[in-house]
Motif scaffolding. Sequence first.
Motif, short mmCIF file in Angstrom:
data_model
loop_
_atom_site.label_atom_id
_atom_site.label_comp_id
_atom_site.label_asym_id
_atom_site.label_seq_id
_atom_site.Cartn_x
_atom_site.Cartn_y
_atom_site.Cartn_z
N LEU A 90 -1.77 -6.67 0.01
CA LEU A 90 -1.16 -6.32 -1.27
C LEU A 90 -1.66 -4.96 -1.77
CD1 LEU A 90 -1.27 -9.76 -3.14
CD2 LEU A 90 0.73 -8.61 -2.18
N LEU A 91 -2.96 -4.70 -1.59
CA LEU A 91 -3.51 -3.41 -2.02
C LEU A 91 -2.92 -2.26 -1.21
CD1 LEU A 91 -5.49 -1.91 -3.81
CD2 LEU A 91 -7.29 -2.39 -2.14
N VAL A 92 -2.81 -2.44 0.10
CA VAL A 92 -2.20 -1.41 0.95
C VAL A 92 -0.75 -1.15 0.55
CG1 VAL A 92 -1.36 -0.98 3.29
CG2 VAL A 92 -3.71 -1.71 2.93
N LEU A 93 -0.01 -2.21 0.29
CA LEU A 93 1.39 -2.06 -0.09
C LEU A 93 1.52 -1.34 -1.43
CD1 LEU A 93 4.00 -2.93 1.31
CD2 LEU A 93 4.07 -4.92 -0.18
N ALA A 94 0.64 -1.66 -2.38
CA ALA A 94 0.71 -1.03 -3.70
C ALA A 94 0.41 0.46 -3.64
CB ALA A 94 -0.28 -1.73 -4.65
N VAL A 95 -0.44 0.88 -2.72
CA VAL A 95 -0.79 2.29 -2.60
C VAL A 95 0.14 3.03 -1.64
CG1 VAL A 95 -2.62 3.91 -1.97
CG2 VAL A 95 -3.20 1.79 -3.16
N ALA A 96 0.51 2.39 -0.54
CA ALA A 96 1.29 3.06 0.49
C ALA A 96 2.73 3.31 0.09
CB ALA A 96 1.25 2.24 1.79
N LEU A 97 3.34 2.40 -0.66
CA LEU A 97 4.74 2.57 -1.05
C LEU A 97 4.97 3.83 -1.88
CD1 LEU A 97 6.31 -0.93 -1.79
CD2 LEU A 97 7.21 0.88 -0.33
N PRO A 98 4.22 4.05 -2.98
CA PRO A 98 4.43 5.31 -3.73
C PRO A 98 4.11 6.55 -2.90
CG PRO A 98 3.21 3.71 -5.05
CD PRO A 98 3.26 3.18 -3.65
N ALA A 99 3.03 6.49 -2.12
CA ALA A 99 2.66 7.65 -1.31
C ALA A 99 3.72 7.97 -0.26
CB ALA A 99 1.31 7.41 -0.64
N ALA A 100 4.22 6.94 0.41
CA ALA A 100 5.25 7.15 1.44
C ALA A 100 6.56 7.63 0.82
CB ALA A 100 5.48 5.85 2.21
N TYR A 101 6.93 7.09 -0.32
CA TYR A 101 8.17 7.51 -0.98
C TYR A 101 8.09 8.97 -1.41
CZ TYR A 101 12.00 7.69 -4.34
OH TYR A 101 13.13 8.05 -5.02
N TYR A 102 6.96 9.37 -1.96
CA TYR A 102 6.81 10.75 -2.43
C TYR A 102 6.82 11.73 -1.27
CZ TYR A 102 5.23 14.60 -5.36
OH TYR A 102 5.14 15.80 -6.05
N THR A 103 6.11 11.40 -0.19
CA THR A 103 6.08 12.32 0.95
C THR A 103 7.43 12.37 1.67
OG1 THR A 103 5.20 10.51 2.32
CG2 THR A 103 3.62 12.04 1.35
N ALA A 104 8.22 11.29 1.59
CA ALA A 104 9.52 11.27 2.26
C ALA A 104 10.60 12.00 1.45
CB ALA A 104 9.96 9.83 2.51
N ARG A 105 10.47 12.01 0.14
CA ARG A 105 11.54 12.55 -0.70
C ARG A 105 11.23 13.92 -1.31
NH1 ARG A 105 14.65 9.82 1.61
NH2 ARG A 105 15.75 7.99 0.82
N VAL A 106 9.95 14.28 -1.43
CA VAL A 106 9.57 15.52 -2.09
C VAL A 106 8.93 16.46 -1.07
CG1 VAL A 106 8.23 16.57 -3.94
CG2 VAL A 106 9.22 14.29 -4.26
N ARG A 107 9.45 17.67 -0.97
CA ARG A 107 8.89 18.69 -0.07
C ARG A 107 7.89 19.55 -0.85
NH1 ARG A 107 10.89 15.51 2.66
NH2 ARG A 107 12.26 15.80 4.46
#
Length: 283
Positions: A90-107
């Motif tokens: 749960l902790l990994v999912l809570a941190v990884a989702l925002p980080a992955a979304y930001y790196t995938a969508r924002v250059r």
Amino acid sequence: MKRHATRMTRTKRHSARTVLLAATAWALAALFLLPYLEMLVTAGRPADQLRDNGYLPAGFDWSSFTSVWSDTTLGQNLQVTLIVAAGSTLLVLAVALPAAYYTARVRFRGRKAFLLLVLVTQMFQPTALQVGLYREFFTIDLLDTILVLVLANAAFNLAFAIWILSAYISSIPVELEEAARIDGNGRLGALWRVTLPLALPGVVTAVIFTFIAAWNEFIMGLTLTNSPDRQPLTVGINNMIGAYSVQWNQVFAASLVAIVPVVILFAVIERHVVSGLTAGSVK
């Protein structure tokens, strides 16, 4: 007539190849399953026949599957492992989702360096960092707690989750989010209603790999905890091996108990894991 004979020959060759591939697959599966069969046989071997040379005992005694719960701390270790695996996931999912979304969508500037840093942290082995981790958690008084295992397992699995989720989110067309935002959704609303459901296979992949890694972890549990009732299942099984005598039937019974939940979990969501691992391979 000649064309029909050629077609029959091709059909026979195809059938023979299929049978050969199936036989090879079954042979490899049996080869990989033999150690687990040996564990099952040893778990059912009576205590007075543990040193016998024969592969099969004269009779089976399955009481080790019940005695292991009363004679050892298996129940407490299993509870600790469930808490640690679920909490770190749960902790990994809570941190990884925002980080992955930001790196995938924002250059943003330094994006490649950030992803490279994430990849470099994945190369670190927990064994090489145990001294530093022990000193750090000793300073903040977290040793010999379940929380220390949750934090340590989450830290070592975070990089893999970010890479998997970032690759999967990048494969989802950004136009879908833009259409959702035109319909009145904000960025979080578009993420929750559009991106997250489409990225579910990638999320499941990150969850299952993090859960399995935390479930099977041994070194950190052995180093950062010392109370038998606060140690994970892997360490609890290791503690069953004494210096002068070992009840191998109980050891293998406990090992089978530890294997079954993960096997069932992986079998249930295996389809999502495969699709998540292949995310981003085809554009």
